[in-house]
Scaffold this motif. Structure first.
Motif, PDB file in Angstrom:
ATOM      1  N   TYR A 197       0.704  -1.010  -0.175  1.00  8.47           N
ATOM      2  CA  TYR A 197       0.076  -0.464   0.100  1.00  8.47           C
ATOM      3  C   TYR A 197       1.023   0.903  -0.317  1.00  8.47           C
ATOM      4  O   TYR A 197       1.714   1.276   0.986  1.00  8.47           O
ATOM      5  CB  TYR A 197      -0.875   0.008   1.032  1.00  8.47           C
ATOM      6  CG  TYR A 197       0.078  -0.011   2.564  1.00  8.47           C
ATOM      7  CD1 TYR A 197       0.041   0.775   3.172  1.00  8.47           C
ATOM      8  CD2 TYR A 197      -0.365  -1.677   2.520  1.00  8.47           C
ATOM      9  CE1 TYR A 197       0.937   0.782   4.655  1.00  8.47           C
ATOM     10  CE2 TYR A 197       0.299  -1.582   3.953  1.00  8.47           C
ATOM     11  CZ  TYR A 197       0.964  -0.895   4.850  1.00  8.47           C
ATOM     12  OH  TYR A 197       2.014  -0.713   5.916  1.00  8.47           O
ATOM     13  N   PRO A 198       0.490   2.475  -0.833  1.00  8.61           N
ATOM     14  CA  PRO A 198       1.315   3.342  -1.047  1.00  8.61           C
ATOM     15  C   PRO A 198       0.726   4.763   0.618  1.00  8.61           C
ATOM     16  O   PRO A 198      -0.156   4.745   1.376  1.00  8.61           O
ATOM     17  CB  PRO A 198       1.195   4.520  -2.199  1.00  8.61           C
ATOM     18  CG  PRO A 198      -0.809   3.836  -1.883  1.00  8.61           C
ATOM     19  CD  PRO A 198      -0.946   1.748  -1.594  1.00  8.61           C
ATOM     20  N   PHE A 199       1.956   5.698   0.636  1.00  9.32           N
ATOM     21  CA  PHE A 199       1.691   6.433   1.176  1.00  9.32           C
ATOM     22  C   PHE A 199       2.606   7.923   0.839  1.00  9.32           C
ATOM     23  O   PHE A 199       3.081   6.772   1.232  1.00  9.32           O
ATOM     24  CB  PHE A 199       1.827   6.087   2.634  1.00  9.32           C
ATOM     25  CG  PHE A 199       3.054   5.625   3.650  1.00  9.32           C
ATOM     26  CD1 PHE A 199       3.914   5.817   4.496  1.00  9.32           C
ATOM     27  CD2 PHE A 199       4.117   3.848   3.671  1.00  9.32           C
ATOM     28  CE1 PHE A 199       5.004   5.931   4.609  1.00  9.32           C
ATOM     29  CE2 PHE A 199       4.571   3.440   3.778  1.00  9.32           C
ATOM     30  CZ  PHE A 199       5.467   4.093   4.426  1.00  9.32           C
ATOM     31  N   ASP A 249       1.800  13.332   3.508  1.00  4.85           N
ATOM     32  CA  ASP A 249       0.913  14.450   3.503  1.00  4.85           C
ATOM     33  C   ASP A 249       0.267  14.133   5.009  1.00  4.85           C
ATOM     34  O   ASP A 249      -0.133  13.019   6.050  1.00  4.85           O
ATOM     35  CB  ASP A 249      -0.195  12.879   2.758  1.00  4.85           C
ATOM     36  CG  ASP A 249      -1.548  13.531   3.218  1.00  4.85           C
ATOM     37  OD1 ASP A 249      -2.160  14.839   3.518  1.00  4.85           O
ATOM     38  OD2 ASP A 249      -2.344  12.501   1.841  1.00  4.85           O
ATOM     39  N   SER A 250       0.216  14.920   5.498  1.00  5.24           N
ATOM     40  CA  SER A 250      -0.480  15.257   7.016  1.00  5.24           C
ATOM     41  C   SER A 250      -1.490  14.448   7.371  1.00  5.24           C
ATOM     42  O   SER A 250      -2.352  14.306   8.548  1.00  5.24           O
ATOM     43  CB  SER A 250      -0.272  16.487   7.864  1.00  5.24           C
ATOM     44  OG  SER A 250      -1.775  17.606   6.953  1.00  5.24           O
ATOM     45  N   PHE A 251      -3.004  14.419   6.459  1.00  2.00           N
ATOM     46  CA  PHE A 251      -3.819  13.283   6.708  1.00  2.00           C
ATOM     47  C   PHE A 251      -3.286  12.275   6.081  1.00  2.00           C
ATOM     48  O   PHE A 251      -4.607  11.570   6.403  1.00  2.00           O
ATOM     49  CB  PHE A 251      -5.031  13.780   5.492  1.00  2.00           C
ATOM     50  CG  PHE A 251      -4.918  15.783   6.382  1.00  2.00           C
ATOM     51  CD1 PHE A 251      -6.676  15.848   7.006  1.00  2.00           C
ATOM     52  CD2 PHE A 251      -4.805  16.458   5.788  1.00  2.00           C
ATOM     53  CE1 PHE A 251      -6.337  16.924   7.906  1.00  2.00           C
ATOM     54  CE2 PHE A 251      -5.317  17.853   5.473  1.00  2.00           C
ATOM     55  CZ  PHE A 251      -5.867  18.172   6.403  1.00  2.00           C
ATOM     56  N   ASP A 252      -2.360  11.616   6.002  1.00  2.89           N
ATOM     57  CA  ASP A 252      -2.441   9.858   5.197  1.00  2.89           C
ATOM     58  C   ASP A 252      -2.236   8.948   6.137  1.00  2.89           C
ATOM     59  O   ASP A 252      -0.777   9.501   7.324  1.00  2.89           O
ATOM     60  CB  ASP A 252      -1.099   9.682   4.359  1.00  2.89           C
ATOM     61  CG  ASP A 252      -0.947   8.589   4.108  1.00  2.89           C
ATOM     62  OD1 ASP A 252      -0.944   7.894   4.668  1.00  2.89           O
ATOM     63  OD2 ASP A 252      -0.744   8.291   2.768  1.00  2.89           O
ATOM     64  N   GLN A 253      -3.017   8.569   7.141  1.00  2.55           N
ATOM     65  CA  GLN A 253      -2.528   7.414   8.891  1.00  2.55           C
ATOM     66  C   GLN A 253      -1.569   6.987   8.889  1.00  2.55           C
ATOM     67  O   GLN A 253      -1.147   7.120   9.181  1.00  2.55           O
ATOM     68  CB  GLN A 253      -4.130   7.236   8.282  1.00  2.55           C
ATOM     69  CG  GLN A 253      -4.174   5.839   8.044  1.00  2.55           C
ATOM     70  CD  GLN A 253      -5.332   4.665   8.214  1.00  2.55           C
ATOM     71  OE1 GLN A 253      -5.153   4.905   9.420  1.00  2.55           O
ATOM     72  NE2 GLN A 253      -5.464   3.726   7.044  1.00  2.55           N
ATOM     73  N   GLU A 273      -1.348  -0.661  12.730  1.00  2.00           N
ATOM     74  CA  GLU A 273      -0.928  -0.432  11.290  1.00  2.00           C
ATOM     75  C   GLU A 273      -2.193  -1.346  11.240  1.00  2.00           C
ATOM     76  O   GLU A 273      -2.446  -1.124   9.691  1.00  2.00           O
ATOM     77  CB  GLU A 273       0.895  -1.640  11.314  1.00  2.00           C
ATOM     78  CG  GLU A 273       0.631  -1.864   9.236  1.00  2.00           C
ATOM     79  CD  GLU A 273       1.748  -1.940   9.339  1.00  2.00           C
ATOM     80  OE1 GLU A 273       2.913  -2.636   8.377  1.00  2.00           O
ATOM     81  OE2 GLU A 273       2.417  -3.841  10.344  1.00  2.00           O
ATOM     82  N   SER A 274      -2.850  -2.570  11.854  1.00 11.50           N
ATOM     83  CA  SER A 274      -4.060  -3.101  11.128  1.00 11.50           C
ATOM     84  C   SER A 274      -5.464  -2.323  10.805  1.00 11.50           C
ATOM     85  O   SER A 274      -6.091  -1.749   9.613  1.00 11.50           O
ATOM     86  CB  SER A 274      -4.337  -4.574  11.629  1.00 11.50           C
ATOM     87  OG  SER A 274      -4.412  -4.387  12.957  1.00 11.50           O
TER      88      SER A 274
END
Length: 591
Positions: free
Chosen positions: A508-510, A514-518, A584-585
């Motif tokens: 999965y990308p992150f 980005d401050s809203f990317d969990q 993480e899950s």
């Protein structure tokens, strides 16, 4: 005057060896022949040069002739032979039958006791002497012959024959130990009469040569003078370890309805469990979840109902009573089903059931509980056989297993084995007895003293039937020729394939910007530092010990405190890792 050999002042073995050292050949007539006992005379016989002797087929060169008169034979075979007339001639078929029976008895000798290096050396020497015809052995079958006679022949013109007559067999006890009475026979008239007596029986038509059979027995035993391939040793071990299972499979026959419904691995489980149940009055079926413990137990109950007319009491959790009642109805079992919660009220007044099935028996790990005591009292009072069912018989300690087994095994019952590893640790059986004065060494209570897994595996080998999915897959499944997958075949021909677990990587990308990317926030230094800074006091008790305690700690307390330090660090790291994985899950749940 004859000299007395009572193995106190004079040992017969010494007298025989001294006489044989001056002789050319020997004739021995004994009641019993112990293969290991031969070592007392083996070296002396090796020193004999041999002499011609007249037998029924003419003159033949002999060194040592051994006539066995009372070797153990099956009673039915002895009766059959004795009731036949003196003129009856043993044909080839009878001779083969007799030799096979006798070979089993000699073979059994070599399985008793732990073999020593000395045993091995002299059994190999006996094999060589037999092969070289230096020693010839015959079995007297006309009637039981309990005589003990030893004759030595030499070229001495004055005393060519020396005899020893008395009570000693050709065994270590007979030749060396006390309690025997023998005399030498130097008078030549008497010695020659004894020689004729021996020859008459040696040449008897009902005296059969068993030399080749003895050679085969020794050469196929642990004393064989040859190297064995590791694979053959492995097969031998597997053969003995599977003896109980093979006995069960051949001993019982499944009811027809279960032959049609059970898979192969389930049928074998029933037969092996039946062997344990019949032999030891109890068995634990511990197959993993989903392999059919319930139907296996139902088939076992039906088998014992058909073969031994036993009615069955089934004790199970309340939520599966309906399932068990369905099995009772479907297979026509003479059985009653009650729940664990009912045993205190129902069992004291319940009629006798000679077979008790306890489903989910791991719920009875506590032998102090009222349910446990009620069930145990019922089993003891009615002398019931017991079938325990549990996929998780072992939880916290080995006592979980013994508590369940003690439902049908008395505390002082001789179960035939002892906790050898634990006894070895103590220094032997004498030390065990001195430390545990009230515990019988071959009891289940003795095993409860042991923390060695090997001891408990040996115990459970007698009572447990347990298979895993991987075991079933490797030993009972077929392989699809098209796709190579493993499967089981049901009675109607349909196949059930084993699932194949294929782990797949999910990426999965992150975006760290980005401050809203969990996930970006999850891997940030702030979150990592927060997790690392957790105190976790429950797992860090070492941090709360006083640096300078008022009362000095004992050595035992110091050991506990040092263990707190090691275990604490590991547990704290484990908790932090698990928390990070949980984040993480499902980041949305926490962030």
């Amino acid at each position: 005057m004859p000299k007395i050999y009572d193995n106190i002042e004079n040992q017969l073995s010494t007298g025989l060896r001294e006489t044989l050292a001056l002789s050319q050949r020997g004739d021995f007539c004994i009641g019993y022949f112990n293969l290991r006992g031969w070592q007392e005379l083996s070296d002396a016989v090796d020193g004999l040069a041999g002499m011609p002797v007249m037998e029924k087929d003419g003159e033949i060169f002999r060194t040592c002739r051994l006539l066995v008169g009372m070797q153990k034979l099956p009673s039915d075979l002895l009766k059959e032979m004795f009731f036949q007339g003196d003129e009856h001639i043993i044909d080839q078929a009878e001779m083969v039958k007799l030799k096979k029976k006798l070979a089993l008895e000699f073979k059994e000798q070599l399985t008793i006791g732990a073999p020593t290096e000395r045993d091995e050396i002299y059994l190999r020497k006996l094999s060589r002497q037999l092969k070289e015809s230096k020693v010839v052995v015959k079995l007297h079958t006309r009637h039981q012959l309990h005589a003990k006679l030893y004759l030595a022949y030499s070229n001495d013109a004055r005393v060519p024959v020396v005899g020893f007559l008395g009570s000693s067999n050709l065994t270590l006890a007979g030749l060396v130990k006390q309690g025997e009475l023998n005399v030498d026979v130097m008078d030549q008239d008497a010695a020659n009469k004894l020689s004729k007596w021996f020859n008459d029986r040696w040449n008897d038509i009902k005296c059969i040569d068993i030399t080749e059979e003895l050679i085969q027995i020794i050469d196929e035993s642990w004393a064989a003078d040859r190297l064995l391939a590791p694979f053959h040793i492995y097969l031998k071990i597997a053969y003995h370890l599977s003896r109980e299972a093979r006995a069960g499979i051949s001993e019982f026959k499944l009811p027809r309805i279960f032959q049609e419904e059970l898979l192969g691995f389930q049928q074998n489980a029933v037969l092996v469990a039946a062997h344990h149940l019949h032999k030891r009055n109890g068995v634990m079926i511990g197959d993993v979840v989903g392999l059919g413990k319930t139907i296996t137990a139902a088939a076992l109950a039906k088998l014992f109902e058909d073969d031994f007319h036993l009615a069955t009491l089934i004790i199970c959790p309340k939520n599966i009573i309906e399932m068990w009642e369905g099995y009772v109805h479907k297979y026509g079992l003479h059985a009653k089903v009650i729940s664990h919660s009912m045993v205190q009220r129902v069992l004291p007044d319940l009629r006798r059931y000679q077979l008790v099935i306890i489903d989910e028996s791991h719920n009875l790990r506590n032998d102090e509980g009222s349910r446990y005591r009620a069930i145990k009292a019922y089993i003891e009072e009615n002398e019931s056989k017991v079938v325990l069912l549990s996929a998780t018989p072992y939880n916290k300690s080995y006592r979980d297993l013994s508590s369940q087994l003690r439902l049908f095994i008395a505390d002082d019952q001789d179960i035939g084995i002892s906790p050898e590893r634990y006894i070895e640790k103590l220094g032997g059986s004498v030390h065990f007895t001195s430390q545990h004065t009230e515990t019988f060494i071959r009891s289940i209570r003795a095993f409860e003293k042991s923390d060695f897994g090997d001891d408990w595996r040996e115990l459970m080998r007698l009572y447990l039937v347990r298979r895993t999915r991987s075991f079933i897959k490797e030993n009972y499944s077929g392989t699809d020729e098209v796709n190579g997958r493993k499967y089981l075949t049901f009675t109607d021909g349909t196949r059930s394939y084993f699932p194949e677990r294929r782990p797949k990587k999910v990426e999965y990308p992150f975006d760290p910007q980005d401050s809203f990317d969990q996930y970006a926030r999850l891997y940030s230094e702030k979150v990592v530092e927060m997790i690392n800074d957790l105190e976790l006091p429950r797992y860090g008790l070492k941090n709360y010990l006083l640096a300078k305690p008022v009362i000095a700690s004992t050595p035992e307390e110091q050991t506990i405190m040092s263990n707190l330090s090691r275990a604490g660090r590991r547990l704290m790291g484990f908790c932090r890792t698990n928390l990070f994985k949980r984040l993480e899950s499902s980041g949305y749940s926490f962030l």
